[in-house]
Design a protein around this motif. Structure first.
Motif, PDB file in Angstrom:
ATOM      1  N   ILE A 179      -6.824  36.373  41.632  1.00 22.40           N
ATOM      2  CA  ILE A 179      -6.131  35.416  42.476  1.00 22.40           C
ATOM      3  C   ILE A 179      -5.895  35.853  43.866  1.00 22.40           C
ATOM      4  CG2 ILE A 179      -3.847  34.447  42.521  1.00 22.40           C
ATOM      5  CD1 ILE A 179      -3.564  34.665  39.555  1.00 22.40           C
ATOM      6  N   LEU A 180      -5.577  37.175  44.172  1.00 23.81           N
ATOM      7  CA  LEU A 180      -5.689  37.743  45.626  1.00 23.81           C
ATOM      8  C   LEU A 180      -6.934  37.341  46.216  1.00 23.81           C
ATOM      9  CD1 LEU A 180      -4.095  41.157  45.556  1.00 23.81           C
ATOM     10  CD2 LEU A 180      -3.788  39.305  47.021  1.00 23.81           C
ATOM     11  N   MET A 220      -9.091  35.092  45.630  1.00 22.41           N
ATOM     12  CA  MET A 220      -9.118  33.588  46.005  1.00 22.41           C
ATOM     13  C   MET A 220      -8.030  33.312  47.172  1.00 22.41           C
ATOM     14  SD  MET A 220      -7.901  30.652  43.474  1.00 22.41           S
ATOM     15  CE  MET A 220      -6.117  30.971  43.618  1.00 22.41           C
ATOM     16  N   MET A 221      -6.882  33.793  47.378  1.00 22.67           N
ATOM     17  CA  MET A 221      -6.125  33.564  48.411  1.00 22.67           C
ATOM     18  C   MET A 221      -6.653  34.109  49.598  1.00 22.67           C
ATOM     19  SD  MET A 221      -2.393  35.481  48.828  1.00 22.67           S
ATOM     20  CE  MET A 221      -1.681  35.834  50.388  1.00 22.67           C
TER      21      MET A 221
END
Lengths: 464, 107
Positions: free
Chosen positions: B86-87, B89-90
């Motif tokens: 997720i990181l 992607m962010m």
């Protein structure tokens, strides 16, 4: 147990069968597996299963008693409706469907766990796929924000929950719930409740209230609900909440019931009152329908917390009835929101004039609004009535707060009602025959449990 | 379960140490803004829990606590994998790992 296996193996099958195909092609397969799992529930229910772990019952790490089967039925019904009504027509590959089914199997583990390890595994199996789903729109900034907030808050709350487990382990010397129950019972009767047990119970309560988004640990949920794709949002609002409540119910109402007066009773009562008031008042001043629904789901968590406070026999039926009512109505409302907001308008005005173009939809929407607000002859009223009447004996002030909250909630449900029926506009929803069947099932649940809630409560005759 | 290192220190010392480690992690999550540091703080909290479980397990001569530790380690690894994804992607979208930039959702 059979339902859990069917869902888990089904998830693997769905994941591989759907490789490279459109998601709509694999959805019937996923529905088939969930349908089989749902059909297996009555078979188990009629068998000689106990209601809960009681004396001389061998306890495994997973223990499917009738309480867990009932909650499993709610979870499976909710995911059956979600899988049938929500789906992307462009998505290729069935990874999202598979993840939802893995998440569902985590929820089933959570309902049946009779050991703190399994509660932990269940929470994680429920949450980890949802972190991915929340961020499944990879280039959408709001989706990214929702995913990162959900992940950080989820991991943070799990750590707090685990610290609570460690303290409970240190004070009772066990991680299985039956021994914890006996240790708590003995401590209460000897008037020597270990402070470690009190700390542990409080930390577990904090960790689990993050999951159900109860005050003061609710702050993440409106943001996460708004940013996530609609299917993930409705999954979080229904399945995650009911699964987490089944764990709270088992841990607090059954295992730690003897400590209620000593430690957590008044805390949960105050949390419940604040959750109801805050959820309903904050929902009033929203302009985005999805955020309104998020705050309304916070308020509903508050009502369900009330059922934890009463004796397990009364609390169980109240919370079960309320869960059925809540999931059926939420799925209908979120379905129409999903269809209407597909052109990126998430305001109340987007619903304007739906009654003129789609009578079926308007009636269903009105029915589920009535149920969520707790108007008589709907399941929501039956659920609220059973929770309030059970709590009235000991927590009169809480029932008054909850009634006030319900009165406030009518205001914002009526805003959607007004847009649908009394405002000119051109909102349009094309409901396919298949979707209409799923919506019909949800509507039947609302009406049936509203007119005759005894259908559900009469199940208590199947005792041993 | 005769473990000299564990038994030469009192159980209360382990409880204090775990609580301090847990509190460092907790305040880290509340006050730091870099997502990677947040992830490290959460791991610190989980490791404080692991230490406490191992200490109680040794103190009571009961294996269940150590069983719990293994489960926590495995699940924490899975969670960290998803969290790092997720990181990434962010980071691709915002070119930053600062979570205070993530404030589009309000109300």
């Amino acid at each position: 147990m059979k339902s859990l296996l069917v869902v888990f193996l089904g998830a693997i099958v769905v994941l591989f069968v759907g490789l490279g195909k459109k998601e709509t092609k694999t959805t019937p397969l996923a529905l088939l597996f969930i349908g089989i799992a749902l059909a297996l529930i009555p078979l188990d229910f009629l068998g000689k299963l106990p209601w809960s772990f009681e004396k001389n019952v061998p306890v495994d790490m997973l223990f499917f008693d009738k309480i867990s089967l009932s909650f499993t039925a709610v979870l499976l019904l909710a995911s059956f409706l979600v899988f049938g009504l929500f789906g992307s027509k462009v998505q290729v590959g069935s990874d999202l469907l598979g993840l939802l089914m893995f998440s569902l199997s985590g929820g089933i583990i959570l309902t049946a766990s009779s050991n703190l390890v399994m509660v932990f595994i269940g929470i994680e199996a429920l949450s980890i796929p949802l972190y991915v789903l929340a961020g499944s729109r990879k280039t959408n900034l709001k989706g990214n924000e929702a995913a990162i907030k959900y992940f950080l808050m989820g991991a943070f709350s799990t750590a707090i929950f685990l610290m609570g487990c460690a303290f409970v382990y240190g004070s009772t010397g066990a991680i299985d719930m039956e021994t914890i129950y006996r240790a708590a019972y003995t401590m209460e009767h000897l008037k020597a409740v270990s402070p470690l047990l009190i700390i542990g119970t409080s930390l577990i309560l904090v960790g689990l209230s993050f999951k159900v988004s109860a005050f003061p640990f609710h702050f993440w949920s409106p943001d996460v609900y708004e940013g996530s794709p609609n299917r993930a949002t409705v999954f979080m609002a229904t399945i995650v909440k009911v699964a987490a409540f089944s764990a709270i119910f088992r841990l607090f109402s059954i295992v730690l019931m003897d400590l209620r007066g000593e430690s957590w009773g008044i805390v949960v009562a105050v949390m419940s009152a604040c959750t109801i008031l805050l959820g309903n008042i904050a929902a009033l001043r929203q302009t985005n329908v999805k955020r309104t629904l998020a705050y309304s789901s916070i308020a509903h968590a508050g009502y369900m917390l009330m059922a934890i406070l009463v004796s397990p026999e009364m609390g169980f039926w109240a919370i079960l009835l309320y869960s059925f009512a809540y999931i059926a109505a939420s799925v209908i409302v979120f379905y129409y929101f999903n269809e209407i907001s597909s052109n990126r308008d998430e305001s109340f005005e987007a619903f304007n004039g739906l009654a003129k173009n789609n009578k079926f939809g308007a009636v269903l929407l009105a029915l589920s609004m009535f149920s969520l607000a707790g108007i008589p002859l709907t399941a929501g009223f039956a659920g609220k009535y059973s929770i309030f009447s059970a709590a009235f004996v000991e927590y009169k002030w809480l029932v008054f707060v909850a009634l006030l909250g319900s009165a406030i909630s009518i205001a914002y449900y009526f805003r959607i009602f007004k847009s649908v029926f009394f405002t000119e506009g051109d909102a349009k929803v094309n409901t396919t025959a298949v979707s209409a069947i799923f919506l019909g099932i949800a509507a039947i649940v609302i009406l049936l449990l509203g007119i005759a809630p005894s259908i559900l409560t009469n199940l208590s005759v199947f005792k041993f | 379960m005769d473990n000299s290192i564990f038994n030469s220190v009192e159980i209360s010392q382990y409880i204090y140490l775990s609580c301090v480690l847990f509190a460092i992690g907790l305040f880290g999550v509340l006050y730091r803004r870099n997502a990677i540091v947040l992830l490290m703080c959460i791991e610190l909290m989980l490791n404080a829990v692991n230490l406490l479980f191992a200490a109680f397990s040794s103190y009571m001569g009961d294996n269940n606590g150590q069983l719990f530790v293994f489960f926590i380690m495995v699940v924490a690894a899975a969670e960290a994998a998803v969290g790092l994804a997720i990181l990434v992607m962010m980071y691709r979208n915002t070119r930053s790992t600062d979570v205070s930039l993530m404030d589009n959702l309000k109300g």
